[in-house]
Design an enzyme around this catalytic site. Structure first.
Site, short mmCIF file in Angstrom:
data_model
loop_
_atom_site.label_atom_id
_atom_site.label_comp_id
_atom_site.label_asym_id
_atom_site.label_seq_id
_atom_site.Cartn_x
_atom_site.Cartn_y
_atom_site.Cartn_z
N ARG A 43 -9.49 0.96 9.09
CA ARG A 43 -8.76 -0.01 9.53
C ARG A 43 -10.02 -0.94 10.23
NH1 ARG A 43 -3.18 0.27 9.20
NH2 ARG A 43 -1.94 -1.87 9.41
N ARG B 116 11.68 -0.93 11.06
CA ARG B 116 10.28 -0.96 11.60
C ARG B 116 10.40 -2.36 12.76
NH1 ARG B 116 4.95 0.15 8.08
NH2 ARG B 116 4.42 -1.25 10.29
N ARG C 295 11.53 -6.63 4.49
CA ARG C 295 11.50 -5.57 4.74
C ARG C 295 11.65 -5.23 6.58
NH1 ARG C 295 5.59 -2.23 4.23
NH2 ARG C 295 5.74 -2.28 6.44
N ARG D 36 0.02 -9.37 12.97
CA ARG D 36 -0.64 -8.21 12.32
C ARG D 36 -1.41 -8.58 11.27
NH1 ARG D 36 4.23 -5.66 10.50
NH2 ARG D 36 3.14 -4.48 9.85
N LYS E 279 0.81 -1.01 0.04
CA LYS E 279 0.14 0.41 0.01
C LYS E 279 1.08 1.47 -0.14
CE LYS E 279 -2.04 -1.32 3.86
NZ LYS E 279 -1.70 -2.77 4.56
P1 AMP Z 1 0.86 0.54 8.86
O1 AMP Z 1 2.13 1.37 8.85
O2 AMP Z 1 0.06 1.00 8.13
O3 AMP Z 1 1.49 -0.98 8.76
O4 AMP Z 1 0.25 0.48 10.47
C1 AMP Z 1 1.39 0.29 11.33
C2 AMP Z 1 0.97 0.24 12.81
O5 AMP Z 1 -0.50 0.93 13.10
C3 AMP Z 1 -0.12 -0.59 13.12
O6 AMP Z 1 -0.06 -2.41 12.86
C4 AMP Z 1 -1.35 -0.31 13.76
O7 AMP Z 1 -0.70 -0.84 15.18
C5 AMP Z 1 -1.22 1.22 13.86
N1 AMP Z 1 -2.43 1.55 12.73
C6 AMP Z 1 -2.24 2.37 11.50
N2 AMP Z 1 -3.43 2.04 11.38
C7 AMP Z 1 -4.21 2.34 11.90
C8 AMP Z 1 -5.67 2.34 12.02
N3 AMP Z 1 -6.24 3.00 10.96
N4 AMP Z 1 -6.45 1.58 13.16
C9 AMP Z 1 -5.29 1.53 14.20
N5 AMP Z 1 -4.94 1.48 14.52
C10 AMP Z 1 -3.33 1.86 12.89
#
Ligand code: AMP
Length: 190
Positions: free
Chosen positions: A89, A134, A128, A146, A14
């Site tokens: 989400r 990260r 990654r 996740r 994404k």
């Molecule tokens: P991402 O970079 O989108 O994979 O997000 C990394 C982490 O941020 C996720 O595993 C969640 O802990 C948190 N996170 C990101 N977006 C959301 C969301 N829309 N709602 C809740 N937690 C989020």
């Protein structure tokens, strides 16, 4: 305005695609994951709270996430439109996004979902993790959690957007350019 939700499990690509599409279509790219990481890095109150969830691969509570996202949307208006990456989400987030865009007299035009098999996702995320810095990419248990959270809480949004004929599935396996092309075919038809 053109507002697109870029959807898919962690590791689907994404972020990579959003950063290409934002330039091509002159859209604002909003990634809630990036917003949390920025706050964690800068040790803000929001960052401290978020980190207790992101470290475990859990979702940050809706109330906190929605408030942060709404403020970012406001900060970028007026603009040509948004690419939402990693948001919504949960159903509560999708409903709140609908109210937000309605308030701004616009709508979500499409949810474009990158479809990738789970084992490919785990492999990509571990790879990654070697360079991303990260912590949630570095540990296979967190990665699998996740993906589980995605199926338990997020995958249901496919039917949410299908109900209004806004769901578009795209094969998320291939070269970056091939996948961009598939997404652009959808956007150009909107
Ligand atoms: P991402 O970079 O989108 O994979 O997000 C990394 C982490 O941020 C996720 O595993 C969640 O802990 C948190 N996170 C990101 N977006 C959301 C969301 N829309 N709602 C809740 N937690 C989020």
């Amino acid at each position: 305005m053109k507002n697109i939700v870029l959807f898919g499990p962690p590791g689907a690509g994404k972020g990579t695609q959003a950063s290409i599409l934002k330039d091509k279509y002159n859209l604002v790219h909003l990634s809630t994951g990036d917003m949390f990481r920025y706050n964690i890095k800068n040790k803000t109150e929001l960052g401290k709270l978020a980190q207790s969830f992101t470290d475990k691969g859990q979702l940050v509570p809706d109330e906190v996430t929605i408030k942060m996202l709404n403020a970012e949307v406001d900060r970028h208006l007026p603009c040509n439109g948004f690419i939402f990456d990693g948001f919504p989400r949960t159903v509560a987030q999708a409903e709140s996004l609908d109210s937000l865009v309605e308030e701004k007299s616009t709508e979500i035009h499409a949810m474009i979902a990158l479809e990738v098999d789970d084992e490919v996702l785990v492999e990509r995320l571990l790879e990654r993790g070697k360079t991303s810095g990260r912590p949630d990419d570095a540990n296979e248990d967190v990665i699998r959690n996740r993906i589980k959270v995605y199926y338990d809480e997020t995958a249901i949004l496919k039917s949410y957007y299908q109900q209004s004929d806004k769901y578009y599935g795209v094969d998320g396996v291939g070269s970056i350019e091939e996948i961009t092309e598939r997404i652009c075919e959808v956007i150009d038809r909107l």
